[in-house]
Enzyme design. Structure first.
Site, PDB file in Angstrom:
ATOM      1  N   ALA A 129    -127.301  56.885 -30.293  1.00 53.22           N
ATOM      2  CA  ALA A 129    -126.600  56.642 -31.765  1.00 53.22           C
ATOM      3  C   ALA A 129    -126.069  57.930 -32.481  1.00 53.22           C
ATOM      4  O   ALA A 129    -126.032  59.027 -31.678  1.00 53.22           O
ATOM      5  CB  ALA A 129    -128.457  55.553 -32.214  1.00 53.22           C
ATOM      6  N   GLN A 183    -126.760  59.641 -34.510  1.00 58.02           N
ATOM      7  CA  GLN A 183    -127.735  60.474 -35.223  1.00 58.02           C
ATOM      8  C   GLN A 183    -128.624  60.845 -33.885  1.00 58.02           C
ATOM      9  O   GLN A 183    -129.848  61.522 -34.308  1.00 58.02           O
ATOM     10  CB  GLN A 183    -127.839  60.500 -36.391  1.00 58.02           C
ATOM     11  N   SER A 184    -128.014  60.821 -32.851  1.00 57.28           N
ATOM     12  CA  SER A 184    -129.144  61.426 -31.445  1.00 57.28           C
ATOM     13  C   SER A 184    -129.761  62.556 -31.473  1.00 57.28           C
ATOM     14  O   SER A 184    -129.073  63.130 -31.388  1.00 57.28           O
ATOM     15  CB  SER A 184    -128.292  60.634 -30.375  1.00 57.28           C
ATOM     16  N   ASN A 185    -130.941  62.723 -31.706  1.00 55.76           N
ATOM     17  CA  ASN A 185    -131.359  63.668 -31.754  1.00 55.76           C
ATOM     18  C   ASN A 185    -131.855  64.306 -29.826  1.00 55.76           C
ATOM     19  O   ASN A 185    -131.445  65.430 -29.377  1.00 55.76           O
ATOM     20  CB  ASN A 185    -132.939  64.047 -31.703  1.00 55.76           C
ATOM     21  N   ALA A 206    -128.631  63.396 -27.348  1.00 48.98           N
ATOM     22  CA  ALA A 206    -127.798  63.633 -27.270  1.00 48.98           C
ATOM     23  C   ALA A 206    -127.650  65.380 -27.659  1.00 48.98           C
ATOM     24  O   ALA A 206    -126.792  66.715 -27.043  1.00 48.98           O
ATOM     25  CB  ALA A 206    -126.764  63.452 -28.602  1.00 48.98           C
TER      26      ALA A 206
END
Length: 339
Positions: free
Chosen positions: A73, A75-77, A79
């Site tokens: 998503a 705000q992917s942690n 990523a």
């Protein structure tokens, strides 16, 4: 279990702390609450994906990859932590960011984890919500390979049997810490999304016969789907470890009553949990995973599902960088004093 036979890049700050939350425990007036600080794993503010990436990035190196690709998503942690690992190892990184919330907020789309993705040197591209993100990654990977890149594709959340090894190891680490201080753990609670954290934990706990129930607080999928996803991955992880069938279907428990309107959209109890941890313990949660997991923990305590005198460990999956993409929902928390 001898995990040393699997390739691994040792970059995480381990073991992560196991701390007692005295003020939160007193506030809730029920069980004794402890926290496993997997927000302290290192590399770009840490988080649970770092454990998984130790095994995934080692596999990428063994395959001769010069570029890694993943998805998540906005705000992917995951990523952000993948981008940090790639920077540390001198590899290229491309990330597909899926719009799962439909937010037009500038901070949500450009601050927090997105800012850090780019600071680590990763390139990103956007995708509409609801697409087959694995298929989208495969198409981009094919294009990059045609350009001469050696691409290793990491599933969303790092959640496959290789990534889940990181949380098999966490289960061993947590039980060892508890043994060393005479701490009898009655329940473990954590947020569960892409399934790898819960699947690895339950496989590790069962493999060493820890006899500690694990509850995953869902952040996206309905209960039946979440449990099935975790169970399937736990089976694959058990096979990879050499102990097939060690996890039974009844061992996998998820509660999706705290998801709310959808992934990445915090409920009021999510925001309350974030405020409680911040104001009582000085610990930052995130609005997507750990905040919803903590909301479930708090509700279980208030409803007496966790009894007075029991010892509960909340596994903190990290993600506080995402708070800077959600500043608008905390606007009324900003107070000033004229002196």
């Amino acid at each position: 279990m001898h995990l040393a036979r699997f390739p691994r890049v040792f970059l995480a700050h381990l073991p992560t702390p196991l701390e007692k939350l005295d003020r939160l425990s007193r506030e809730l007036g029920g069980p004794e609450i402890w926290i496993k600080r997997d927000d302290c794993t290192g590399l770009s503010t840490g988080g649970n994906k770092t454990r998984k990436l130790e095994f995934l990035m080692a596999e990428a190196q063994a395959m001769g990859a010069d570029t890694v690709m993943t998805q998540g998503a906005t705000q992917s942690n995951h990523a952000r932590q993948t981008a940090a690992f790639a920077a540390k190892l001198g590899m290229g990184c491309h990330i597909l960011l899926e719009d799962r919330t439909g937010s037009n907020d500038a901070n949500y789309n450009g601050n927090g984890n997105v800012l850090l993705d780019h600071l680590h040197g990763a390139t990103t591209s956007k995708r509409a919500g609801g697409l087959d993100m694995q298929a989208e990654m495969d198409k981009v990977a094919e294009k990059l390979r045609a350009e001469g890149r050696k691409v290793y594709v990491i599933p969303g959340g790092g959640s496959n049997a290789t990534g889940a090894l990181g949380y098999v190891n966490c289960a061993f680490e947590l039980v060892s810490q508890a043994n060393d201080r005479g701490l009898v753990i009655d329940h473990i609670v954590t947020a569960t999304g892409s399934a790898g954290t819960q699947a690895g934990l339950v496989t590790g706990l069962k493999a060493i016969n820890a006899n500690i129930p694990l509850i995953g607080i869902g952040v996206r999928a309905p209960k039946d789907k979440q449990e099935e996803n975790v169970y399937k991955l736990a089976l694959l992880t058990g096979e990879k470890l050499g102990c097939p069938g060690v996890v039974e279907r009844a061992d996998v428990v998820a509660d999706s009553n705290y998801v709310g309107a959808g992934y990445g959209i915090p409920r009021e109890d999510t925001l309350e949990a974030i405020r409680m941890f911040a104001q009582l313990e000085g610990i930052l949660l995130d609005p997507v995973y750990s905040g919803k997991g903590a909301a479930g923990l708090i509700d279980y305590c208030r409803k007496g599902k966790f009894k007075k005198g029991e010892r509960i460990v909340f596994l903190h999956t990290g993600g506080s960088a995402a708070l800077f993409g959600y500043d608008a929902i905390f606007a009324h928390d900003q107070t000033t004093l004229s002196v």
